[in-house]
Design a protein around this motif. Structure first.
Motif, PDB file in Angstrom:
ATOM      1  N   VAL A 147       0.953  -1.258   0.245  1.00  0.00           N
ATOM      2  CA  VAL A 147      -0.005  -0.006   0.318  1.00  0.00           C
ATOM      3  C   VAL A 147       0.788   1.108   0.365  1.00  0.00           C
ATOM      4  O   VAL A 147       0.304   2.612  -1.000  1.00  0.00           O
ATOM      5  CB  VAL A 147      -1.024   0.003   1.332  1.00  0.00           C
ATOM      6  N   ALA A 148       1.702   0.910   0.884  1.00  0.00           N
ATOM      7  CA  ALA A 148       3.161   2.418   0.528  1.00  0.00           C
ATOM      8  C   ALA A 148       3.585   2.732  -0.543  1.00  0.00           C
ATOM      9  O   ALA A 148       3.500   3.841  -0.967  1.00  0.00           O
ATOM     10  CB  ALA A 148       3.637   2.444   2.332  1.00  0.00           C
ATOM     11  N   LEU A 149       3.670   2.042  -0.821  1.00  0.00           N
ATOM     12  CA  LEU A 149       4.311   1.318  -2.294  1.00  0.00           C
ATOM     13  C   LEU A 149       3.236   2.297  -3.386  1.00  0.00           C
ATOM     14  O   LEU A 149       4.326   3.693  -3.791  1.00  0.00           O
ATOM     15  CB  LEU A 149       5.189   0.622  -2.518  1.00  0.00           C
ATOM     16  N   LEU A 150       2.711   1.802  -3.023  1.00  0.00           N
ATOM     17  CA  LEU A 150       1.545   1.809  -4.272  1.00  0.00           C
ATOM     18  C   LEU A 150       1.343   3.801  -4.347  1.00  0.00           C
ATOM     19  O   LEU A 150       0.737   4.348  -5.387  1.00  0.00           O
ATOM     20  CB  LEU A 150       0.308   1.034  -4.243  1.00  0.00           C
ATOM     21  N   GLN A 151       1.508   3.688  -2.787  1.00  0.00           N
ATOM     22  CA  GLN A 151       0.593   5.714  -2.642  1.00  0.00           C
ATOM     23  C   GLN A 151       2.109   7.024  -3.329  1.00  0.00           C
ATOM     24  O   GLN A 151       1.439   7.416  -3.368  1.00  0.00           O
ATOM     25  CB  GLN A 151       0.739   5.543  -1.391  1.00  0.00           C
ATOM     26  N   ALA A 152       3.215   6.062  -3.015  1.00  0.00           N
ATOM     27  CA  ALA A 152       4.088   6.582  -3.529  1.00  0.00           C
ATOM     28  C   ALA A 152       5.001   7.091  -5.089  1.00  0.00           C
ATOM     29  O   ALA A 152       4.625   7.751  -5.461  1.00  0.00           O
ATOM     30  CB  ALA A 152       5.599   6.166  -2.540  1.00  0.00           C
ATOM     31  N   GLY A 153       4.440   5.415  -5.882  1.00  0.00           N
ATOM     32  CA  GLY A 153       4.136   5.066  -6.744  1.00  0.00           C
ATOM     33  C   GLY A 153       3.140   6.436  -7.593  1.00  0.00           C
ATOM     34  O   GLY A 153       3.692   7.086  -8.565  1.00  0.00           O
ATOM     35  N   ARG A 154       1.608   5.727  -7.023  1.00  0.00           N
ATOM     36  CA  ARG A 154       0.840   7.541  -7.817  1.00  0.00           C
ATOM     37  C   ARG A 154       1.415   8.188  -7.008  1.00  0.00           C
ATOM     38  O   ARG A 154       0.623  10.128  -8.625  1.00  0.00           O
ATOM     39  CB  ARG A 154      -0.527   6.460  -6.477  1.00  0.00           C
TER      40      ARG A 154
END
Length: 164
Positions: A147-154
């Protein structure tokens, strides 16, 4: 058998047991390098688009991505370049799909889906390979890390004007 060989054998056995007929993935790894394993029981997989992952780790370099994903996610991750744009698959607990709220960015694949899982020693291109191979039996990625990775990427993909 040395310690690493014994550990690798245990990991291969853990992966093979995801299939109802464990001999089948062993045969597929031996002949094709990739075995189709059913998802949902032993583990599920979160399908993450390469552009989101690369934005999150701020690089598309194969070696750097591997190091950063290993640090940020800390579990088993597969890369499949055959899918348009490339796709990363993070192995997660089998029940993750029941409560996964991020289907719009990264679908959680579970029951009724098969995943192409490379042979354990397949850790470089070409084809499907382990970006972060399992370090032990049951080496899964914690969903909160994804979730943290996806949020950073988006966030990094969103133009400045849209962020406000």
């Amino acid at each position: 058998m040395d310690t690493q060989a014994a550990l690798d054998a245990a990991i291969v056995e853990w992966l093979a047991r995801a299939h109802p007929v464990p001999q089948r993935p062993r045969r597929e790894w031996a002949t094709q390098g990739v075995a189709l394993l059913p998802l949902g029981e032993r583990f599920a997989a979160v399908r993450m688009p390469a552009d989101v992952v690369h934005a999150a780790v701020e690089t598309g370099d194969h070696d750097e991505v591997a190091v950063r994903l290993g640090t940020l996610l800390g579990g088993s991750i597969i890369y499949d370049r055959r899918v348009s744009g490339g796709t990363y698959y993070a192995l997660v607990q089998g029940h993750t799909g029941l409560v996964w709220p991020y289907e719009d960015t990264a679908a959680c694949l579970s029951f009724g889906t098969y995943l192409g899982v490379p042979r354990l020693d397949q850790q470089q291109p070409p084809g499907t390979y382990w970006v972060v191979p399992p370090r032990y039996e049951g080496d899964l990625v914690p969903p909160r890390s994804i979730v943290a990775l996806l949020q950073a990427g988006r966030s990094r993909m969103t133009p400045e004007a849209e962020r406000g």
